[in-house]
Design a protein around this motif. Sequence first.
Motif, mmCIF file in Angstrom:
data_model
loop_
_atom_site.group_PDB
_atom_site.id
_atom_site.type_symbol
_atom_site.label_atom_id
_atom_site.label_comp_id
_atom_site.label_asym_id
_atom_site.label_seq_id
_atom_site.Cartn_x
_atom_site.Cartn_y
_atom_site.Cartn_z
ATOM 1 N N THR A 236 104.822 59.714 183.296
ATOM 2 C CA THR A 236 105.489 58.472 183.645
ATOM 3 C C THR A 236 104.958 57.276 182.426
ATOM 4 N N SER A 237 105.981 56.545 182.317
ATOM 5 C CA SER A 237 105.944 55.443 181.372
ATOM 6 C C SER A 237 105.157 54.376 181.572
ATOM 7 N N GLU A 238 104.772 54.255 182.956
ATOM 8 C CA GLU A 238 104.090 53.076 183.369
ATOM 9 C C GLU A 238 102.730 53.217 183.045
ATOM 10 N N GLU B 267 115.200 58.888 180.478
ATOM 11 C CA GLU B 267 116.134 58.179 179.430
ATOM 12 C C GLU B 267 117.421 58.172 179.722
ATOM 13 N N PHE B 268 117.846 59.315 180.336
ATOM 14 C CA PHE B 268 119.454 59.547 180.417
ATOM 15 C C PHE B 268 119.782 58.892 181.783
ATOM 16 N N GLY B 269 119.033 58.591 182.548
ATOM 17 C CA GLY B 269 119.240 58.029 183.675
ATOM 18 C C GLY B 269 119.942 59.065 184.871
ATOM 19 N N VAL C 294 105.054 71.445 176.927
ATOM 20 C CA VAL C 294 105.798 70.588 175.984
ATOM 21 C C VAL C 294 107.312 70.576 176.639
ATOM 22 N N MET C 295 107.992 71.494 176.811
ATOM 23 C CA MET C 295 109.278 71.324 176.952
ATOM 24 C C MET C 295 109.667 70.741 178.511
ATOM 25 N N ILE C 296 108.685 71.001 179.526
ATOM 26 C CA ILE C 296 108.756 70.317 180.658
ATOM 27 C C ILE C 296 108.546 68.763 180.491
ATOM 28 N N LYS C 297 107.684 68.300 179.798
ATOM 29 C CA LYS C 297 107.327 67.020 179.555
ATOM 30 C C LYS C 297 108.580 66.347 178.823
ATOM 31 N N ASN C 298 109.058 66.844 177.694
ATOM 32 C CA ASN C 298 110.281 66.256 177.000
ATOM 33 C C ASN C 298 111.315 66.314 178.187
ATOM 34 N N THR C 299 111.548 67.327 179.086
ATOM 35 C CA THR C 299 112.571 67.220 180.001
ATOM 36 C C THR C 299 112.498 66.174 180.959
ATOM 37 N N ILE C 300 111.310 65.856 181.506
ATOM 38 C CA ILE C 300 110.993 64.661 182.302
ATOM 39 C C ILE C 300 111.184 63.631 181.481
#
Length: 611
Positions: free
Chosen positions: A246-248, A310-312, A299-305
């Motif tokens: 999460t970005s929070e 970002e794509f909404g 890393v792939m999972i983290k980037n996908t999330i």
Amino acid sequence: MADETPAPAPPVAAPPPPPPRVVTESDSPAVVEKEDPSPPSPVDVVSVSVTESVSTAIEEKEEQTPPAEPVEVVPDSTDKGEKEEPPLPPPPQPVKSESESPAVTEKAKEEEPPAVTEKAKEEEPPAATEKAKEGEPPAATVAVLETELQQPPELPSQEVVTESKSLAAMMEKEEGGAPEPTVATNTTTSAEEEVAVVVEEKKIPQNLGSFKEESNKVADLSDFERKALEELKHFVQEAIDTHLFTSETKSEENPEKEKKEEPKEVSIWGIPLLKDDRSDVILLKFLRARDFKVKDAFVMIKNTIRWRKEFGIDELLDEDLGDDMEKVVFMHGQDREGHRVCYNVYGEFQNKDLYQKAFSDEEKRMKFLRWRIQFLEKSIRKLDFSPDGINTIFQVSDLKNSPGPGKRELRLATKQALQLLQDNYPEFVAKQVFINVPWWYLVFYTMISPFMTQRTKSKFVFAGPAKSAETLFKYIAPEQVPIQYGGLSVDYCDCNPEFGDADPATEITVKPGTKQTVEITIYEKCDLVWEIRVVGWEVSYGAEFMPNAKDSYTVIIQKPTKMSPKDEPVVSQCFKVGELGKVLLTVDNPTSKKKKLVYRFKVKPYCDCCH
């Protein structure tokens, strides 16, 4: 995908012509019985036989031409030469006993029976006999008679496939579920047909090994794979606990309130990453995409999330993006293993207005990309992510009239879409079949194939325009293939009250210069309805009813008519049978190309609704 089972070796000939035996098609092992000369049982309504003979035009031509030595051409990747053999008198063939699946039948259609040796002629294969189970309703029966085609043809090559069905059984199957598809086999292959196959095989790249999906059950994993899965679960749990997904950021003033409001789980495609066995299926997709390298998969999972946020994606699911592209990408039916089938029709972009609307500038390309991702997300959420479920899609890419690599805008959009799919949607394609493949795509594929993994290339299948329908039928039943691709399936909005995707169809290969007759024997009054098509037509089709009574006349249902590719792709007909007899559906193929015949029929109670 299931590999095609090699067809069994053809039986050898015996000096006296033995009586044909009956091959019973059922779920039990093959049972061979002596033919019962008694009349059909009262419960039988119809039986079907398929007869193949030499076309009249070809036969007349051969009578005028001195006989030449027969040439046998075998389509093989290692031996494409010609093999000459001296002409032999037409030996009678014994009846073979076999219980075949549709995949085995497709293989048998392509093979030529080997030459019969003198030693083999002296031997007769023993007949295995088993008693059929008592008390069961009569099953569909198939009797196959085979003879070799000689030049000049003293005896026409002929094959009879007999199928018996009772009205009660058929009605019961309609209420309880889809009946099993019938099976037809062909044995004689012409030299012209096989040469054409060899030429086309040189042009179309073949997939290197057939891809087979791995099990998603934890118990079926190797120790190494099971250890990698547990390690990835640990990394994901640690990331959730430390808010890495999460970005929070935590609130320094009220950490207790922040702790209560933080999500307990992170989901992808509606499936929580750490909850049940469906979560394992999701994690295994990422692990397989990275060859079970745990850190790379994490890393792939983290980037996908992060990309999904970002794509909404969550907002995208409810967004209205219009229906302009519904003919470009659509889902229709399922393959023989139960995968949902997605069709990508690139030829639709020949429409200049549609092309401009999708790719003329960056904003429109982004809208098209969002529409494509929305379509994929909705399709994925309909898959079954249980360990035993089907959670991949069968992709068909139709390259007919595709704009090609010269269109810069399409090339940019395609590259962007492929990158997103590769990075964020791992292991969702069970098989990728390219049909109507043009020459330029073969050049393109040759250039990019060295950069693909063996796993990816093993999922690819290519077919030129002449082999597209035949290739699709290997993986998808004809009743599930859309009508524009050679099948019998129509859009659900179209009016087709007699047949649906659950009604099985039979496919037969009509060889060059031969005539194929489907004979439906009627044992009581009924209404008979059927659908028939020959992919690409260029044949003559006729239908007639022959009563059993000696004083009765043959009824012409449809006189033999030359059918062109511009005619209706499917002929639907109905005939009221008021007396016992046979309905004959005849297809005459005068061309030098083999044709794919597809038909299905249904018996209905006798009434006044059929004209």
